[in-house]
Design an enzyme around this catalytic site. Structure first.
Site, PDB file in Angstrom:
ATOM      1  N   THR A   1       0.852  -1.203   0.000  1.00  0.00           N
ATOM      2  CA  THR A   1       0.000   0.000   0.000  1.00  0.00           C
ATOM      3  C   THR A   1       0.875   1.236   0.000  1.00  0.00           C
ATOM      4  O   THR A   1       2.017   1.196   0.459  1.00  0.00           O
ATOM      5  CB  THR A   1      -0.848   0.140   1.290  1.00  0.00           C
ATOM      6  OG1 THR A   1       0.048   0.191   2.417  1.00  0.00           O
ATOM      7  CG2 THR A   1      -1.867  -0.929   1.432  1.00  0.00           C
ATOM      8  N   ASP A   2       0.306   2.357  -0.436  1.00  0.00           N
ATOM      9  CA  ASP A   2       0.912   3.611  -0.027  1.00  0.00           C
ATOM     10  C   ASP A   2       0.615   3.728   1.469  1.00  0.00           C
ATOM     11  O   ASP A   2      -0.287   3.074   1.994  1.00  0.00           O
ATOM     12  CB  ASP A   2       0.365   4.800  -0.819  1.00  0.00           C
ATOM     13  CG  ASP A   2       1.310   5.996  -0.708  1.00  0.00           C
ATOM     14  OD1 ASP A   2       2.149   6.023   0.225  1.00  0.00           O
ATOM     15  OD2 ASP A   2       1.224   6.909  -1.545  1.00  0.00           O
ATOM     16  N   TRP A   3       1.379   4.585   2.134  1.00  0.00           N
ATOM     17  CA  TRP A   3       1.325   4.607   3.594  1.00  0.00           C
ATOM     18  C   TRP A   3      -0.042   5.116   4.086  1.00  0.00           C
ATOM     19  O   TRP A   3      -0.351   6.296   3.980  1.00  0.00           O
ATOM     20  CB  TRP A   3       2.478   5.446   4.151  1.00  0.00           C
ATOM     21  CG  TRP A   3       3.727   4.651   4.425  1.00  0.00           C
ATOM     22  CD1 TRP A   3       4.479   4.701   5.563  1.00  0.00           C
ATOM     23  CD2 TRP A   3       4.390   3.677   3.577  1.00  0.00           C
ATOM     24  NE1 TRP A   3       5.541   3.808   5.475  1.00  0.00           N
ATOM     25  CE2 TRP A   3       5.512   3.171   4.283  1.00  0.00           C
ATOM     26  CE3 TRP A   3       4.130   3.152   2.319  1.00  0.00           C
ATOM     27  CZ2 TRP A   3       6.367   2.197   3.755  1.00  0.00           C
ATOM     28  CZ3 TRP A   3       4.983   2.188   1.789  1.00  0.00           C
ATOM     29  CH2 TRP A   3       6.078   1.729   2.506  1.00  0.00           C
TER      30      TRP A   3
ATOM     31  N   GLY B   1      -2.866   3.619   2.848  1.00  0.00           N
ATOM     32  CA  GLY B   1      -3.757   3.481   1.694  1.00  0.00           C
ATOM     33  C   GLY B   1      -4.754   2.336   1.809  1.00  0.00           C
ATOM     34  O   GLY B   1      -5.561   2.119   0.912  1.00  0.00           O
TER      35      GLY B   1
END
Ligand code: BGC
Length: 737
Positions: free
Chosen positions: A262-264, A266
């Site tokens: 994931t993006d942080w 996300g």
């Protein structure tokens, strides 16, 4: 250290243990799939779930019982970020984490030279190894859709083909070191405003022709081992657990065998994350950069809630088996790879790479002759001038700071002022000219108008006395400039620079403007400035690289990876109502569809200020008569076109020969032309180099959303060959049968 001890232990365990007891998963001579299956067979359900989420801000779990190491990740994409605390966003204050700052990816893209991308990937990989990182969070290949996007500087421009060609060598060379690329942000994270929730709606054509190709190349050609989901939603579902994007396109169609990270922050839903292709959840309950919460790592969507869901039978255990297999593959390829070098940081070799890339990426936008008698100002002939006035905050600003997650702790940072001083010595005077404030995330200093006026007055007074002015302006990495978490609020140059440029050119027309930015800016004063250089964020050796180009030590050969519209509404994404950009805060519709960048300018006949592919040299090139193997081509055939390019100037130079293809008639709308090939060649003064391109049916294809496939329709096509998307002196008609 931790990893070195671990790998020595594993090594000893594996090779000194002569009886054949070595478990398959530890035996690197065995095929990776066998090792994965073996490791999985030894793991408990709890251990498999644990692999799927963070244990700290930048690391995720291994399997400690089996000696399977953790994964350590780091931003990316322009250098290895300084150490961050275990569970907050503060820097850890280590003293061994200063590194080389490589030029921002817009600069790399502007080299139009895949060899530069390979050198970049290799060098950053070596730095990552020394810093004991397994995954670099980059490169970024989101498409440049609007000049307001605060993160364009981290990406590779507006053209899917250019970004594809440039990201592949970066990834391959990085991964040769046993460090995974994590290609980001997949996908459609083309703005920062409302990035956490904006729902992007677009046609299948725009998705496949514009926004996906670079990710596809990263996976299929670059062999990327991991990919980062973006924050935004796509067609109603968050990108980090999006069935279409992850299950269907990435994993099924492209056969991606790595891990989706994931993006942080996300990830938003356990069931979707379980079912829709996410593998590792990072940074939950943060906005990626600032906010914290008491949410523990065990509370992550893919931690206890996931385990309970599997135990209750609400999702199948096969989901975690698949995720764990992908994560193990990533660990085996990186953290658990025994035979890899130890790397190095901030070496002369890496500084040379950073300087070379910057030198090749800097773009000479304009270099006008001054009347009939005077030559162009650039390159600067030092003997001619007694006093050279350097103006601008960017001449002294350390542009490695700010910007968000790509911020770097530089071991050395050569400013433009230093670069100029080392070349021209005492002749250099300096005036700041405008003021900006501290680099900060999410907020900005307010600048007192009186301070702004007095800095301008001081610069103007000094300009009257100088023989030449070189201004280093542009944007910077502060909030609402080129910075994560927010978009630019205006297309104009900030901090009173327009007024400053007008005032300086009014008193001295020997004026060179160097813009440092990752974005295009409006240039109302363009006719008054004889020489303009686009210098990007040029990294640790940026000051030297800029001085190299300004002085003529290096002949500029960079070409724009995106168009500079005259005004904001000339850009496709900004030509419609706010639903097209930035959206209504819930939804956003990409109304310009496939007409992004030069595709829009060409097709709508809206000239840009500086077109995609543009960049001047201190020499001139002449395009000769092309030779073509045939003027018609059918399915399965190849056609070659050879074009002689002659350097008719006095110095050696590099030219990027660009080939675009236009479809004269199609059942669906197509842009006037699309970049399909390019080649960067070094040509000595007076010499000619033949550049050959090979074309096949794929170069005529478009994505037909009626059939959900790439199609080439028989008919007439035109090849356009030249030095930019607008300057295409060679045009050839082709019949595709
Ligand atoms: C950014 C990512 C970055 C991550 C970790 C996020 O806010 O969008 O690009 O890799 O933080 O720093």
């Amino acid at each position: 250290m931790r990893k070195k001890i671990l790998s020595i232990a594993i090594f000893a365990f594996t090779f000194l243990n002569v009886n054949s007891q070595t478990p398959i998963y530890l035996d690197e001579s065995k095929p990776i799939e066998e090792r994965v299956t073996d490791a999985l067979s030894r793991m408990t359900l709890q251990e498999k779930v644990k692999l799927c989420h963070a244990q700290s801000k930048f690391s995720s779990y291994g399997v400690s019982r089996l000696g399977i190491p953790e994964l350590w990740m780091s931003d990316g994409p322009h250098g290895v970020r300084a150490e961050i605390n275990w569970n907050n966003w503060n820097y850890a204050g280590w003293t061994n984490d200063s590194i080389t700052v490589f030029p921002a990816l817009t600069c790399l893209a502007a080299t139009w030279n895949p060899d530069m991308a390979a050198k970049y990937g290799k060098a950053i990989g070596e730095e990552a190894l020394y810093r004991e990182k397994d995954v670099i969070l980059g490169p970024g290949v989101n498409i440049y859709r609007t000049p307001l996007n605060g993160r364009n500087f981290e990406y590779m421009g507006e053209d899917p083909y250019l970004a594809s060609v440039m990201c592949v060598p970066y990834i391959k060379e990085l991964q040769k070191n046993g460090v995974a690329a994590c290609v980001k942000h997949y996908a459609l994270n083309n703005q920062e405003q409302w990035r956490g929730h904006i729902n992007v709606e677009l046609s299948d054509r725009a998705l496949h022709e514009i926004y996906l190709p670079a990710f596809k190349a990263a996976v299929e050609e670059g062999g990327a081992w991991s990919i980062m989901g973006s924050y935004n939603k796509i067609r109603g579902q968050h990108a980090c657990h999006n069935d279409l994007m992850l299950n269907k396109i990435l994993k099924n169609d492209w056969k991606f065998d790595g891990a989706v990270i994931t993006d942080w922050g996300g990830c938003h839903d356990t069931k979707e994350a379980a079912l829709n292709g996410l593998d590792i959840e990072m940074g939950s309950y943060t906005n990626g950069l600032t906010s914290e919460s008491a949410f523990t790592f065990d509370d992550y969507f893919l931690a206890r809630p996931y385990l309970e869901m599997i135990q209750k039978g609400e999702v199948s255990e096969s989901t975690v088996n698949e995720k764990a297999a992908r994560i193990l593959r990533l660990i085996f390829r990186t953290a658990m790879k025994r035979n890899k070098p130890f790397g190095s940081v901030a070496t002369k070799e890496h500084y040379d790479v950073a300087r070379e890339i910057a030198g090749e990426g800097i773009v000479l936008l304009k270099n006008e002759k001054r009347g009939n008698k005077l030559p162009s100002i650039l390159p600067i002939d030092g003997d001619k001038y007694k006093k050279i006035l350097v103006v601008g905050d960017n001449a002294v600003r350390m542009l490695n700071q700010g910007g968000g997650s790509s911020e770097l702790k530089a071991k050395d940072m050569i400013s433009p002022l230093q670069g100029m001083r080392e070349l021209y010595g005492e002749k250099i005077k300096f005036a700041q000219g405008y003021m900006v404030g501290r680099p900060m995330y999410g907020r900005e200093d307010k600048i007192d108008k009186n301070v702004e006026d007095s800095l301008r007055a001081e610069a103007v007074a000094m300009a009257k006395e100088a023989d030449l002015i070189v201004m280093f302006g542009g944007l910077n990495k502060n909030h609402l400039q080129d910075c994560e978490g927010g978009d630019r609020t205006s297309y104009s140059l900030p901090f009173g620079q327009n007024e400053l440029i007008e005032s300086l050119t009014a008193v001295n027309r020997n004026f060179v403007l160097v813009l440092l930015s990752g974005n295009a800016v409006e240039m109302p004063w363009v006719s008054k400035v004889p020489a303009i250089v686009q210098g990007w964020y040029a990294g640790s050796m940026g000051g030297y690289a800029l001085a190299d180009v300004l002085s003529g030590k290096v002949n500029p050969s960079g070409k724009l990876p995106f168009s500079f519209p005259v005004k904001l509404s000339d850009c496709g994404a900004n030509a419609f109502d706010s639903l097209a950009y930035p959206g209504d805060s819930i939804n956003e519709v990409y109304k310009e569809d496939i007409l992004v960048g030069y595709r829009w300018h060409d097709t709508k006949k809206i000239p840009s200020l500086f077109p995609f592919g543009h960049g001047l040299s201190y020499t001139q090139f002449k395009y000769g008569k092309p030779q073509i193997s045939s003027s018609s081509i059918s399915n399965g055939e190849k056609l070659t076109v050879t074009i002689p390019v002659t350097n008719i100037g006095k110095v050696a130079g590099k030219e990027v020969v660009q080939l675009y293809v236009g479809d004269e008639k199609c059942s669906l709308q197509r842009p006037v032309k699309e970049l399909k090939k390019f080649s960067k060649v070094n040509i000595l003064s007076g010499k000619t180099v033949d550049v050959t391109f090979t074309i096949d049916e794929d170069d005529f294809k478009f994505y037909d959303d009626r059939k959900s496939e790439w199609v080439a329709e028989p008919g007439k096509f035109k090849l356009y060959i030249g030095s930019s998307s607008v300057s295409v002196p060679v045009q050839i008609n082709i019949n595709y049968k």
